[in-house]
Write an enzyme that holds these catalytic residues in place. Structure first.
Site, PDB file in Angstrom:
ATOM      1  N   ASP A 166       0.889  -1.168   0.000  1.00 55.74           N
ATOM      2  CA  ASP A 166       0.000   0.000   0.000  1.00 55.74           C
ATOM      3  C   ASP A 166       0.925   1.216   0.000  1.00 55.74           C
ATOM      4  O   ASP A 166       1.453   1.601   1.044  1.00 55.74           O
ATOM      5  CB  ASP A 166      -0.903  -0.008   1.236  1.00 55.74           C
ATOM      6  CG  ASP A 166      -1.769   1.231   1.320  1.00 55.74           C
ATOM      7  OD1 ASP A 166      -2.301   1.667   0.276  1.00 55.74           O
ATOM      8  OD2 ASP A 166      -1.918   1.783   2.432  1.00 55.74           O
ATOM      9  N   GLU A 209      -1.311  -1.421  -4.780  1.00 55.07           N
ATOM     10  CA  GLU A 209      -2.526  -0.635  -5.041  1.00 55.07           C
ATOM     11  C   GLU A 209      -2.236   0.416  -6.104  1.00 55.07           C
ATOM     12  O   GLU A 209      -1.190   1.059  -6.093  1.00 55.07           O
ATOM     13  CB  GLU A 209      -3.001   0.038  -3.756  1.00 55.07           C
ATOM     14  CG  GLU A 209      -4.306   0.774  -3.928  1.00 55.07           C
ATOM     15  CD  GLU A 209      -4.882   1.311  -2.629  1.00 55.07           C
ATOM     16  OE1 GLU A 209      -5.719   2.235  -2.709  1.00 55.07           O
ATOM     17  OE2 GLU A 209      -4.505   0.831  -1.550  1.00 55.07           O
ATOM     18  N   ASP A 257      -2.395   1.049   7.511  1.00 56.25           N
ATOM     19  CA  ASP A 257      -1.550   0.879   6.321  1.00 56.25           C
ATOM     20  C   ASP A 257      -1.168  -0.588   6.116  1.00 56.25           C
ATOM     21  O   ASP A 257      -1.168  -1.088   4.991  1.00 56.25           O
ATOM     22  CB  ASP A 257      -0.302   1.758   6.418  1.00 56.25           C
ATOM     23  CG  ASP A 257      -0.653   3.239   6.432  1.00 56.25           C
ATOM     24  OD1 ASP A 257      -1.297   3.700   5.472  1.00 56.25           O
ATOM     25  OD2 ASP A 257      -0.304   3.928   7.410  1.00 56.25           O
TER      26      ASP A 257
END
Length: 180
Positions: free
Chosen positions: A7, A66, A138
């Protein structure tokens, strides 16, 4: 199969490593790479070296990250894209195949709907991986990326396996439709 999920973030980049055996998922590790409040090149170097260290430590078989969404602030989107690029460079530098997923796809895979809130994603990641505690936001997002890939990878492999057979029959896809 070990999957590394990323991420990306300029201040905090989340990572999550899971393993998949058949339909069963298991937790290996997760955490964050935090950058100091320094200039952009130094932050990108921290992300690059941090992701490289995670790869050396856990030896994943593949990776997923992502995709950047377009923010209200174009400058923020550009900076996030650069952080993402540093992470991708570390992944491909280690010869990992990298899959990319949107936030909508990740939330759909983890929480069952694309409009899930961060807390819902954290809860579902904790349940799916049977974690004793709640992962940070996160790290949970990164684990969600890895979970999304674990589920999507099967479908993509199946579709990829069908393509040669369809081609032998003189069929192909055009605009999402099978044509002969």
């Amino acid at each position: 199969m070990k999957i590394l999920g990323i991420d990306p973030g300029l201040r905090t980049t989340g990572f999550g490593v899971i393993h998949k055996q058949g339909n069963k998922l298991g937790y290996i590790a997760s955490g964050t790479i935090k950058t100091a409040d320094v200039d952009l090149p130094q932050r990108l170097k921290t992300i690059l070296s941090g992701v490289s260290e995670i790869i050396r430590t856990y030896s994943p078989d593949c990776a997923a990250i992502e995709k950047v969404f377009v923010n209200v602030n174009p400058q923020s989107t550009l900076l996030l894209g650069q952080a993402r690029g540093a992470a991708i460079c570390a992944l491909v530098g280690a010869d990992l195949v990298v899959a990319e997923y949107t936030a909508l796809q990740i939330k759909q895979a983890v929480a069952g709907h694309g409009r899930a809130q961060k807390q819902q994603v954290q809860d579902m990641v904790q349940r799916m991986l049977q974690l004793p505690g709640m992962p940070g936001p996160d790290a949970a997002d990164a684990l969600g990326v890895a979970i999304c890939h674990a589920h999507s990878g099967d479908a993509l492999s199946t579709l990829g396996g069908l393509a040669p057979e369809l081609a032998r029959k003189g069929l192909r896809m055009r605009r999402g439709r099978l044509v002969g």
